[in-house]
Scaffold this motif. Structure first.
Motif, PDB file in Angstrom:
ATOM      1  N   LEU A  99       9.829  17.484  -1.732  1.00 14.75           N
ATOM      2  CA  LEU A  99      10.217  18.085  -3.021  1.00 14.75           C
ATOM      3  C   LEU A  99      10.889  17.051  -3.924  1.00 14.75           C
ATOM      4  O   LEU A  99      10.721  17.076  -5.149  1.00 14.75           O
ATOM      5  CB  LEU A  99      11.161  19.262  -2.784  1.00 14.75           C
ATOM      6  N   GLN A 100      11.616  16.129  -3.306  1.00 16.04           N
ATOM      7  CA  GLN A 100      12.261  15.084  -4.100  1.00 16.04           C
ATOM      8  C   GLN A 100      11.231  14.088  -4.630  1.00 16.04           C
ATOM      9  O   GLN A 100      11.413  13.528  -5.720  1.00 16.04           O
ATOM     10  CB  GLN A 100      13.324  14.361  -3.266  1.00 16.04           C
TER      11      GLN A 100
ATOM     12  N   LEU B 202      19.556  11.427  -5.590  1.00 18.39           N
ATOM     13  CA  LEU B 202      19.987  10.800  -6.835  1.00 18.39           C
ATOM     14  C   LEU B 202      19.458  11.506  -8.089  1.00 18.39           C
ATOM     15  O   LEU B 202      20.216  11.800  -9.015  1.00 18.39           O
ATOM     16  CB  LEU B 202      19.555   9.335  -6.843  1.00 18.39           C
ATOM     17  N   LEU B 203      18.147  11.771  -8.126  1.00 24.04           N
ATOM     18  CA  LEU B 203      17.579  12.382  -9.324  1.00 24.04           C
ATOM     19  C   LEU B 203      18.101  13.798  -9.534  1.00 24.04           C
ATOM     20  O   LEU B 203      18.394  14.197 -10.664  1.00 24.04           O
ATOM     21  CB  LEU B 203      16.045  12.401  -9.244  1.00 24.04           C
TER      22      LEU B 203
ATOM     23  N   ARG C 137       8.095  12.268  -9.508  1.00 24.03           N
ATOM     24  CA  ARG C 137       6.893  12.229 -10.355  1.00 24.03           C
ATOM     25  C   ARG C 137       7.168  12.904 -11.708  1.00 24.03           C
ATOM     26  O   ARG C 137       6.750  12.403 -12.760  1.00 24.03           O
ATOM     27  CB  ARG C 137       5.733  12.922  -9.640  1.00 24.03           C
ATOM     28  N   ASN C 138       7.852  14.033 -11.655  1.00 22.16           N
ATOM     29  CA  ASN C 138       8.175  14.734 -12.903  1.00 22.16           C
ATOM     30  C   ASN C 138       9.073  13.883 -13.800  1.00 22.16           C
ATOM     31  O   ASN C 138       8.940  13.891 -15.029  1.00 22.16           O
ATOM     32  CB  ASN C 138       8.861  16.063 -12.591  1.00 22.16           C
ATOM     33  N   ALA C 139       9.996  13.149 -13.168  1.00 22.62           N
ATOM     34  CA  ALA C 139      10.915  12.309 -13.936  1.00 22.62           C
ATOM     35  C   ALA C 139      10.167  11.177 -14.641  1.00 22.62           C
ATOM     36  O   ALA C 139      10.490  10.825 -15.785  1.00 22.62           O
ATOM     37  CB  ALA C 139      11.990  11.733 -13.012  1.00 22.62           C
TER      38      ALA C 139
ATOM     39  N   LEU D 191      14.783  10.166  -1.982  1.00 20.57           N
ATOM     40  CA  LEU D 191      13.946  11.113  -1.244  1.00 20.57           C
ATOM     41  C   LEU D 191      14.649  11.762  -0.051  1.00 20.57           C
ATOM     42  O   LEU D 191      14.062  12.611   0.622  1.00 20.57           O
ATOM     43  CB  LEU D 191      12.676  10.400  -0.745  1.00 20.57           C
ATOM     44  N   GLY D 192      15.877  11.386   0.219  1.00 23.51           N
ATOM     45  CA  GLY D 192      16.571  11.939   1.377  1.00 23.51           C
ATOM     46  C   GLY D 192      17.008  13.378   1.166  1.00 23.51           C
ATOM     47  O   GLY D 192      17.171  13.845   0.037  1.00 23.51           O
ATOM     48  N   THR D 193      17.189  14.082   2.263  1.00 24.29           N
ATOM     49  CA  THR D 193      17.744  15.432   2.199  1.00 24.29           C
ATOM     50  C   THR D 193      19.264  15.339   2.109  1.00 24.29           C
ATOM     51  O   THR D 193      19.857  14.280   2.347  1.00 24.29           O
ATOM     52  CB  THR D 193      17.357  16.235   3.451  1.00 24.29           C
ATOM     53  N   VAL D 194      19.895  16.459   1.789  1.00 28.31           N
ATOM     54  CA  VAL D 194      21.349  16.498   1.720  1.00 28.31           C
ATOM     55  C   VAL D 194      21.944  16.114   3.082  1.00 28.31           C
ATOM     56  O   VAL D 194      22.940  15.375   3.151  1.00 28.31           O
ATOM     57  CB  VAL D 194      21.832  17.891   1.286  1.00 28.31           C
TER      58      VAL D 194
END
Length: 553
Positions: free
Chosen positions: A164-165, A249-250, A170-172, A214-217
């Motif tokens: 999802l990240q 981050l994003l 990609r959206n960013a 891309l990492g999870t919380v």
């Protein structure tokens, strides 16, 4: 160095880059070499042997008066061997040794294995402390020797990353106008192109940058606990908002920006056919400042990125001081450099960061073009960078003048904005007084002043090095401050002479210091004015030196 230079250096006391050592009882070699190592592992500087901690000169021991032997001792007792410059100078009839220690690009230890560095204590005084292993990477990243953001996280498989990240990434790229070439890549190619994931011995692992994006919380909490962002809004001492983020981050950037945008208000002014918005905080300046805090912070040092809004303004701070070679005196001109080059590169390719690396210009522009004070980095130190942007009201007429000038000649360069802003606040300045603000050589500052004079935005007064500058009569008229223009520029040579004569009639005599205060002149210009008045038989000189004064002829 000459004796005068040394006296001045001693008078400043010990600092991060200057250390005194007593040699009355012969300073032990181990202590001398350890002091050199501490300086080399920090910012370099001067070790002065033969002086007490309070600055009292007590002289060198006879066994340390061979300067070549002193340099050889240091070279043989440091690993890697450190080359220093040594010089013996006599002050107050006593010999002292000046040892210039360069800042080392590698960690330096004594031959006994001692590694230490210097730091400032809470009271501002310096001390030498052990250099611990976990701090080595901080030092190397500050020097630009390694890129911590490109280090692979060997305990994490790329399979553990959050898809999802990646979609958010990609959206960013689309939203912020990033590198179009990235849009056509599949997930694996995208990770490789941005070096979010690298292969080590046949296995794929995220880099520190990849983990941040891309990492999870859970992964971030377990493997990068230093990553945290706080957003706070204060009303006096009351906390209205106090949010903490440990998300990728994003996602963190987007949520903090959303919280910030909710507190941006705008008014509009009509300029020609168009309406121009004037925000209380410039969004582009905030974005650049916030991205800088995320990109350039030290991720191996505990401490969060903090965004704080209060009644006085906006403060953005991040852990880790300025990188090597960057300081308050060269922020505007130093070549772009980052503590985390890969992370900075990804931010640029996404479109979040200024691609030229001159985001600092955007931050300054976002304050100065609205007639507000320049961004303030003065609270930064070796452990953190802190930016303050004052919540000051915009100068509407100044904004109008800038926008109309840009319609005629194109975007206003940051150097010109700085000059116009300072002249607006301080009325009259010389080239020498403007140089520290622009942080460029005198010839370049004069060139900017020349262009502003040609466009009719400023006027020059006087000749030679005493020449000063004010905003032009046209600008004062556009600002609705014609009286200030007359008051500011009216003190020409004739009026200055009349003021001096009036002062003499009232007080009987006048000194150069009185002229400097009365006419707002520097020492040289005041002296020239008095000499011209004496030459023209308007004044008569009495006495010499400190007793010199003038009376009416």
């Amino acid at each position: 160095m000459n004796t005068q230079d040394i006296r001045h250096l001693i008078s400043l006391g010990e600092s991060l880059t200057t250390e005194f050592k007593s040699d009355l009882s012969k300073l032990p070699d181990n202590d001398l070499v350890a002091a050199v190592v501490g300086l080399a592992n920090t910012q370099g500087g001067y070790l002065i042997v033969g002086i007490e901690d309070n600055g009292k000169i007590t002289g060198l021991h006879k066994k340390h008066q061979n300067m070549q032997g002193l340099a050889s001792l240091i070279a043989s007792r440091t690993v890697p061997s450190l080359s220093v410059k040594t010089e013996q100078i006599t002050v107050n009839s006593l010999p002292i040794a000046i040892i210039y220690v360069p800042s080392s690009n590698t960690l330096v230890a004594t031959s006994d294995g001692l590694i230490q560095r210097r730091r400032l204590k809470a009271d501002g005084s310096p001390e030498s402390i052990p250099f611990h292993p976990h701090e080595f990477m901080q030092r190397q990243s500050t020097l630009g020797v390694i890129d911590p953001s490109a280090i692979p996280m060997m305990d994490i498989s790329s399979d553990a990353l959050d898809p999802l990240q990646r979609q958010r990434l990609r959206n960013a790229i689309k939203r912020y106008g990033g590198d179009n070439a990235l849009a056509a890549l599949d997930d694996e190619q995208l990770d490789g192109a941005l070096r979010l994931v690298i292969e080590v011995e046949g296995n794929k692992h995220p880099t520190l940058t990849g983990l941040l994006f891309l990492g999870t919380v859970e992964l971030l909490r377990d493997y990068l606990p230093s990553h945290e962002v706080a957003f706070q809004v204060l009303n006096g001492t009351n906390v209205k908002v106090n949010e903490f983020f440990k998300k990728p981050l994003l996602e963190t950037f987007e949520e903090v920006e959303l919280l910030f945008r909710a507190r941006v208000t705008e008014e509009e002014i009509q300029i020609g056919l168009f309406r121009t918005p004037i925000p209380n905080y410039d969004r582009q300046a905030f974005r650049e400042a916030f991205v800088n805090a995320l990109v350039h912070r030290d991720y191996h040092r505990l401490g969060m990125v903090q965004v704080k809004l209060d009644d006085t303004g906006l403060t953005i701070s991040s852990a880790g001081g300025f990188v090597e070679g960057v300081n308050l005196n060269n922020l505007l001109v130093v070549a772009p450099r980052s503590r985390n080059p890969l992370l900075a590169d990804v931010m640029k390719r996404i479109g979040l960061a200024e691609r030229t690396g001159r985001g600092i210009d955007r931050i300054y522009e976002g304050m100065l073009r609205y007639g507000r004070p320049a961004p303030d980095y003065s609270m930064s130190d070796t452990s953190a960078v802190s930016l303050y942007m004052a919540n000051a009201g915009a100068d509407v007429e100044f904004v109008r003048m800038i926008v109309e000038q840009e319609e005629r000649t194109g975007n206003m360069p940051i150097d010109s904005l700085i000059i116009l802003s300072r002249l607006r606040d301080e009325r009259r300045l010389t080239t020498a007084e403007l140089i520290p603000s622009i942080q460029k050589p005198e010839t370049q500052v004069r060139s900017v002043l020349g262009r502003l004079t040609e466009t009719g935005l400023i006027e020059a007064h006087g000749q030679g090095r005493g020449r000063s500058y004010t905003l032009s009569s046209r600008v004062y008229k556009e600002l609705g401050e014609q009286i200030k223009y007359v008051r500011q520029t009216g003190a020409d040579a004739i009026q200055q002479e009349q003021m001096i004569i009036s002062f003499v009639r009232l007080n009987g005599s006048i000194r150069r210091a009185d002229v400097m205060d009365l006419c707002k002149l520097d020492k040289d210009r005041a002296s020239r004015l008095l000499k011209n008045m004496k030459k023209n038989n308007l004044l008569e000189l009495h006495g010499r030196g400190g007793n010199a004064h003038y009376t009416a002829k």
